[in-house]
Design a protein around this motif. Structure first.
Motif, PDB file in Angstrom:
ATOM      1  N   GLY A   1       0.377   1.553 -16.587  1.00 30.13           N
ATOM      2  CA  GLY A   1      -0.447   0.932 -15.567  1.00 30.13           C
ATOM      3  C   GLY A   1      -0.305  -0.583 -15.535  1.00 30.13           C
ATOM      4  O   GLY A   1       0.180  -1.202 -16.490  1.00 30.13           O
ATOM      5  N   VAL A   2      -0.769  -1.180 -14.437  1.00 27.39           N
ATOM      6  CA  VAL A   2      -0.700  -2.635 -14.271  1.00 27.39           C
ATOM      7  C   VAL A   2      -1.478  -3.358 -15.372  1.00 27.39           C
ATOM      8  O   VAL A   2      -1.039  -4.399 -15.885  1.00 27.39           O
TER       9      VAL A   2
ATOM     10  N   ALA B   1       3.506  -2.102  -7.520  1.00 28.25           N
ATOM     11  CA  ALA B   1       2.177  -1.611  -7.899  1.00 28.25           C
ATOM     12  C   ALA B   1       1.362  -1.286  -6.656  1.00 28.25           C
ATOM     13  O   ALA B   1       1.245  -2.109  -5.734  1.00 28.25           O
ATOM     14  N   THR B   2       0.794  -0.069  -6.625  1.00 26.97           N
ATOM     15  CA  THR B   2      -0.072   0.370  -5.525  1.00 26.97           C
ATOM     16  C   THR B   2      -1.248   1.144  -6.124  1.00 26.97           C
ATOM     17  O   THR B   2      -1.289   1.398  -7.334  1.00 26.97           O
ATOM     18  N   ASP B   3      -2.162   1.547  -5.247  1.00 28.91           N
ATOM     19  CA  ASP B   3      -3.293   2.357  -5.712  1.00 28.91           C
ATOM     20  C   ASP B   3      -2.839   3.732  -6.205  1.00 28.91           C
ATOM     21  O   ASP B   3      -3.566   4.386  -6.969  1.00 28.91           O
ATOM     22  N   ALA B   4      -1.663   4.189  -5.762  1.00 24.24           N
ATOM     23  CA  ALA B   4      -1.149   5.499  -6.173  1.00 24.24           C
ATOM     24  C   ALA B   4      -0.302   5.419  -7.432  1.00 24.24           C
ATOM     25  O   ALA B   4       0.215   6.443  -7.890  1.00 24.24           O
TER      26      ALA B   4
ATOM     27  N   THR C   1       0.844  -1.200   0.000  1.00 26.88           N
ATOM     28  CA  THR C   1       0.000   0.000   0.000  1.00 26.88           C
ATOM     29  C   THR C   1       0.877   1.247   0.000  1.00 26.88           C
ATOM     30  O   THR C   1       2.024   1.223   0.469  1.00 26.88           O
ATOM     31  N   ALA C   2       0.317   2.339  -0.518  1.00 26.30           N
ATOM     32  CA  ALA C   2       1.018   3.628  -0.555  1.00 26.30           C
ATOM     33  C   ALA C   2       0.257   4.636   0.286  1.00 26.30           C
ATOM     34  O   ALA C   2      -0.929   4.896   0.034  1.00 26.30           O
TER      35      ALA C   2
END
Length: 330
Positions: free
Chosen positions: A183-184, A137-140, A108-109
């Motif tokens: 992006g992922v 990879a994070t939500d940010a 998490t970020a």
């Protein structure tokens, strides 16, 4: 959409096959496992050949050909993770000759001034214990993190040539300067397809060894390959490999821009590769008899590489479920 290699791609396949046979022969693979030989010179050779510069989307089929051949050789280097999981996020790093991998989930970020703090632990990270860089990879967003700022603990796996690790981030600070513009959703299909191609190559190696064994091993005064039951199993292996190979290259074509929905194509490739390795593992083991169980026989390396691929980034059942979901909800 054309499903056959053109003349240039066939030439590339031949060139790569000859180069892999020279740089990564079975004796080298055996020496890495039994003698602890460092495969770093092989990785350096791949860089010299320019194989780490296949970063353009339009070169995905050429990269796919290379990945299948490396799977066939049971490649001991970090090429697969670097080229299909890290470099697509940060293509400018390709020429540095450094190894990388991706952490797709588990981190998490948290906002921290003009940056973020990364925290969390991710498991089963391919080459996590020897990568120079992580794409986290994070939500940010997806951030490039040097390996020195994370904690990686190697995870024992049954494939003696495969590196898998648990990677932890404890308040690692990152800024927008280290964030990828990719992006992922754009990269994960390539990562999934890359593992599928590696599995196809390993399965082909199993079939190659089985056919060689069936031609030379005699029973009742004749080669065992003359027995109908052996022929049937070898034919089933060939059909399963061709099906998985076709879907893997279809996914590569879609990722290269010659089709829609790369995630769907990648799931079809991974599901087919997973089903293929199950059949090839059973038949390959049986046709080699007791010798298939011995450490001295090289069959084990290809069998373990094909089986371990099934456990990375989702198995056949998971990807079949994704395909069904796409049909029902797409």
């Amino acid at each position: 959409m054309i499903f056959e290699f053109d003349e240039d791609q066939r030439f590339w396949q031949t060139t790569v096959r000859e180069a892999v046979a020279k740089e990564c022969p079975p004796s080298l693979v055996r020496s890495v496992v039994d003698g602890g030989v460092d495969p770093a010179p092989v990785w350096a050779a791949y860089s010299r050949h320019g194989w780490t510069e296949l970063t353009e989307r339009g070169e995905t089929v050429e990269l796919a050909i290379l990945l299948e051949e490396l799977g066939r050789a049971v490649d001991p280097t970090p090429y697969l993770a670097t080229m299909t999981q890290f470099v697509p996020f940060f293509p400018e790093t390709a020429a540095r000759g450094q190894a990388g991998t991706a952490v797709f989930e588990g981190v998490t970020a948290t906002p921290d001034g003009d940056g973020w703090l990364l925290s969390g632990t991710a498991r089963h990270i391919l080459d996590g214990d020897r990568a120079d860089w992580f794409a986290v990879a994070t939500d940010a967003g997806v951030f490039a993190v040097p390996a020195a700022r994370a904690t990686a603990v190697a995870t024992p796996v049954f494939d003696p040539l495969l590196h898998v690790a648990e990677v932890s981030f404890d308040g690692v600070r990152v800024t927008a300067a280290g964030r990828s513009g990719v992006g992922v959703a754009e990269v994960r299909p390539l990562a999934v397809t890359g593992i599928a191609l590696s599995m196809v190559g390993a399965c082909q190696r199993v079939l190659d060894l089985v056919l060689e064994h069936a031609r030379t091993r005699q029973q009742f005064g004749v080669p065992i390959g003359s027995f109908q039951a052996v022929k049937h199993k070898a034919a089933d292996m060939h059909v399963a490999i061709e099906r998985a190979r076709a879907l893997a290259y279809y996914a590569a074509l879609v990722i290269a821009g010659e089709g829609d929905n790369p995630a769907y194509a990648a799931s079809m490739a991974k599901a087919a590769a997973g089903e293929c390795q199950g059949l090839v593992f059973r038949h390959g083991f049986q046709l080699f008899g007791a010798m298939g169980y011995t450490w001295e026989n090289d069959l084990q390396f290809a069998l373990k590489r094909a089986k371990s691929g099934e456990l990375l980034l989702g198995g056949a059942a998971e990807h079949r479920a994704l395909i069904v979901e796409e049909h029902l909800c797409g």
